[in-house]
Design an enzyme around this catalytic site. Structure first.
Site, mmCIF file in Angstrom:
data_model
loop_
_atom_site.group_PDB
_atom_site.id
_atom_site.type_symbol
_atom_site.label_atom_id
_atom_site.label_comp_id
_atom_site.label_asym_id
_atom_site.label_seq_id
_atom_site.Cartn_x
_atom_site.Cartn_y
_atom_site.Cartn_z
ATOM 1 N N TRP A 1 80.253 22.556 -23.786
ATOM 2 C CA TRP A 1 80.429 24.065 -24.460
ATOM 3 C C TRP A 1 81.371 24.579 -23.240
ATOM 4 O O TRP A 1 80.970 25.901 -22.804
ATOM 5 C CB TRP A 1 79.089 24.663 -24.391
ATOM 6 C CG TRP A 1 78.029 23.998 -25.134
ATOM 7 C CD1 TRP A 1 76.814 23.168 -24.909
ATOM 8 C CD2 TRP A 1 78.044 23.932 -26.845
ATOM 9 N NE1 TRP A 1 76.259 22.794 -26.139
ATOM 10 C CE2 TRP A 1 76.999 23.156 -27.175
ATOM 11 C CE3 TRP A 1 79.086 24.063 -27.773
ATOM 12 C CZ2 TRP A 1 76.712 22.664 -28.410
ATOM 13 C CZ3 TRP A 1 78.614 24.080 -29.019
ATOM 14 C CH2 TRP A 1 77.660 23.283 -29.244
ATOM 15 N N THR B 1 84.061 26.814 -22.072
ATOM 16 C CA THR B 1 84.819 27.887 -22.462
ATOM 17 C C THR B 1 86.113 27.989 -21.734
ATOM 18 O O THR B 1 86.345 27.380 -20.589
ATOM 19 C CB THR B 1 84.256 29.314 -22.258
ATOM 20 O OG1 THR B 1 83.134 29.411 -22.982
ATOM 21 C CG2 THR B 1 85.308 30.340 -22.833
ATOM 22 N N SER C 1 77.118 45.797 -44.708
ATOM 23 C CA SER C 1 76.544 46.431 -45.803
ATOM 24 C C SER C 1 77.234 47.544 -46.399
ATOM 25 O O SER C 1 76.887 47.957 -47.604
ATOM 26 C CB SER C 1 74.909 46.772 -45.452
ATOM 27 O OG SER C 1 74.449 45.489 -45.104
ATOM 28 N N GLU D 1 75.978 32.282 -21.586
ATOM 29 C CA GLU D 1 75.322 33.103 -20.396
ATOM 30 C C GLU D 1 73.968 33.484 -20.244
ATOM 31 O O GLU D 1 73.771 34.550 -19.778
ATOM 32 C CB GLU D 1 76.469 34.129 -20.148
ATOM 33 C CG GLU D 1 77.893 33.645 -19.910
ATOM 34 C CD GLU D 1 78.980 34.285 -19.158
ATOM 35 O OE1 GLU D 1 78.547 35.350 -18.296
ATOM 36 O OE2 GLU D 1 80.135 34.108 -19.341
ATOM 37 N N THR E 1 70.477 32.824 -22.959
ATOM 38 C CA THR E 1 69.884 33.226 -24.145
ATOM 39 C C THR E 1 69.167 34.762 -24.228
ATOM 40 O O THR E 1 68.740 34.744 -23.085
ATOM 41 C CB THR E 1 69.076 32.214 -24.792
ATOM 42 O OG1 THR E 1 67.796 31.926 -24.182
ATOM 43 C CG2 THR E 1 69.954 30.709 -24.802
#
Length: 445
Positions: free
Chosen positions: A219, A221, A399, A426, A428
């Protein structure tokens, strides 16, 4: 465009020309003036570089957290212009192709957005941490994928080298990071996510002056385009997390391999790849800070980085609302604009209120960090809240838009996909709650 770049450089040079100013500094023309207050003598006073209003009793009236200085406002306007003129036309294609347009990356460098806190003598903009958050927010209003690229580069990689790097490391890498080299932060692994310090990447001594790095990071970045990797590896597992050491590894180091790119739900233009280290030989001079202090660098960098993610998420929320409101006002049902229906008004009023709540938390944490005040709890609160706000506002906008909001012809669905990651990377949502809870508990002991 050349005009946008000139305006950006003018903004940056204006700030640099004044040196590293206090973020709350204001020019005389932008001083807060309180009107219609029945006080016998309100007066403007200057404390250091700050200008405030004061009552006759001498009680200080501070400016609001989200009121920007003249320099900050100029920066905000020029970044917004760059984002709309250069990034916006490419957003849809970058999302579809899951690839950052090279011209966007080069534009971020040429406009001074990649060395925001780097000093001018090292080719940076010489601005402040809050300036970084302003940039991150403005970019996220247009494309959160570009925003996180700039965020991770500035708040994690550049910050680590500025704060803990040796003079030689700073002089070698900061000018490059400010002008043409993207940085990447390598901490997470397939078996080390929230439990980051259980990482298995190891650094073994290879003679008196070198280490061999072996392991796989997940993961990661910016890894697709990065020229420099800040890598956390354990040099002594017997010391547990105290063996973790931070290393600077250039992309062309033999044995470093950038693997498959993740096919993500959102922020698709931002590259997220696996990075493998197979006997990557690095000199001891590539250690950032001290041997065994990588855990400290990771923790403290991520504390700042969470404010950056808060800025990204609040920019996303503002961006999706800005993109949706014109249609909501224009669309008519039952003979009038749907924006006039009370139920719809409640929805966008809630959204705007949520955004303001998140923005206050975000910029309060940023100002606290700059003032040298402990900010870990406030950073966690900002990241927690802004990530929730982003998802909530994006959903509400879909919506309100109705059927068109569910299509790719409108940007709301992309913002909604982009929003979810804010509650994951960074730290949860549960990790933020745990951090906040521990600090609150300890404050009562």
């Amino acid at each position: 465009s050349n005009t946008t770049q000139r305006n950006m450089h003018r903004a940056v040079r204006s700030i640099v020309g004044g040196g590293l100013r206090s973020l709350c500094a204001t020019s005389p023309s932008s001083s807060l003036i309180l009107h219609n207050v029945k006080s016998s003598s309100l007066k403007t006073i200057r404390v250091g570089t700050r200008t405030f209003s004061s009552s006759a009793s001498g009680f200080e009236i501070r400016p609001p957290i989200t009121v920007f200085s003249e320099d900050e406002t100029m920066l905000q306007e020029t970044v917004a212009k760059f984002a709309k003129e250069v990034i916006l036309p490419k957003v849809k294609h970058m999302d579809e192709q899951a690839k950052m347009d090279p011209s966007v990356l080069s534009g971020c460098f040429s406009n001074g957005l990649m060395g925001i806190e780097v000093t001018p003598d090292l080719q940076g903009a010489g601005m402040s941490f809050t300036s970084s958050i302003i940039v991150i927010e403005e970019l996220a209003k247009i494309d959160p994928a570009v925003s996180v690229m700039v965020d991770v580069h500035n708040t994690l990689v550049v910050t680590a080298i500025r704060t803990w790097g040796s003079k030689a490391q700073q002089e070698h890498w900061l000018p490059r990071l400010a002008t043409d080299t993207l940085g990447s932060f390598c901490l997470s692994e397939w078996g080390a996510g929230s439990d980051a310090f259980s990482l298995k990447t190891k650094a073994e001594k290879d003679g008196p002056d070198h280490y061999l790095l072996n392991g796989t990071k997940a993961w990661v970045t910016n890894s697709g385009e990065a020229g420099l990797f800040l890598v956390m590896a354990n040099a002594d597992f017997s010391q547990a997390h105290r063996g973790i050491t931070a290393f600077l590894v250039p992309r062309d180091a033999p044995g470093l391999h950038v693997g498959k790119k993740e096919d993500k739900m959102g922020i698709r233009a931002s590259s997220t790849c696996e990075v493998t280290f197979n006997n990557v030989r690095v000199h001891k001079d590539s250690i950032v800070g001290e041997y065994g202090k990588g855990y400290k660098i990771a923790i403290e960098s991520l504390n700042e980085g969470r404010i950056g993610i808060a800025g990204q998420m609040i920019g996303l929320a503002q961006g999706v609302l800005d993109a949706s409101m014109p249609y909501i006002i224009e669309r008519k049902q039952f003979g009038k604009s749907i924006s006039d229906f009370q139920g719809v008004q409640y929805t966008y009023a809630d959204a705007a209120t949520d955004i303001m709540m998140g923005r206050l938390l975000c910029y309060n944490a940023a100002r606290m960090k700059e003032a040298g005040i402990p900010f870990v709890k406030e950073a966690a609160m900002a990241k927690l809240t802004c990530s929730r706000v982003a998802e909530r506002v994006a959903s509400s906008c879909i919506s309100m838009l109705g059927g068109v909001g569910y299509t790719k012809e409108f940007p709301a669905e992309k913002f909604y996909r982009d929003a979810k990651i804010g509650q994951i990377y960074e730290g949860t949502t549960n990790m933020q709650l745990q951090t906040i809870g521990k600090i609150i508990r300890d404050s009562y002991k």
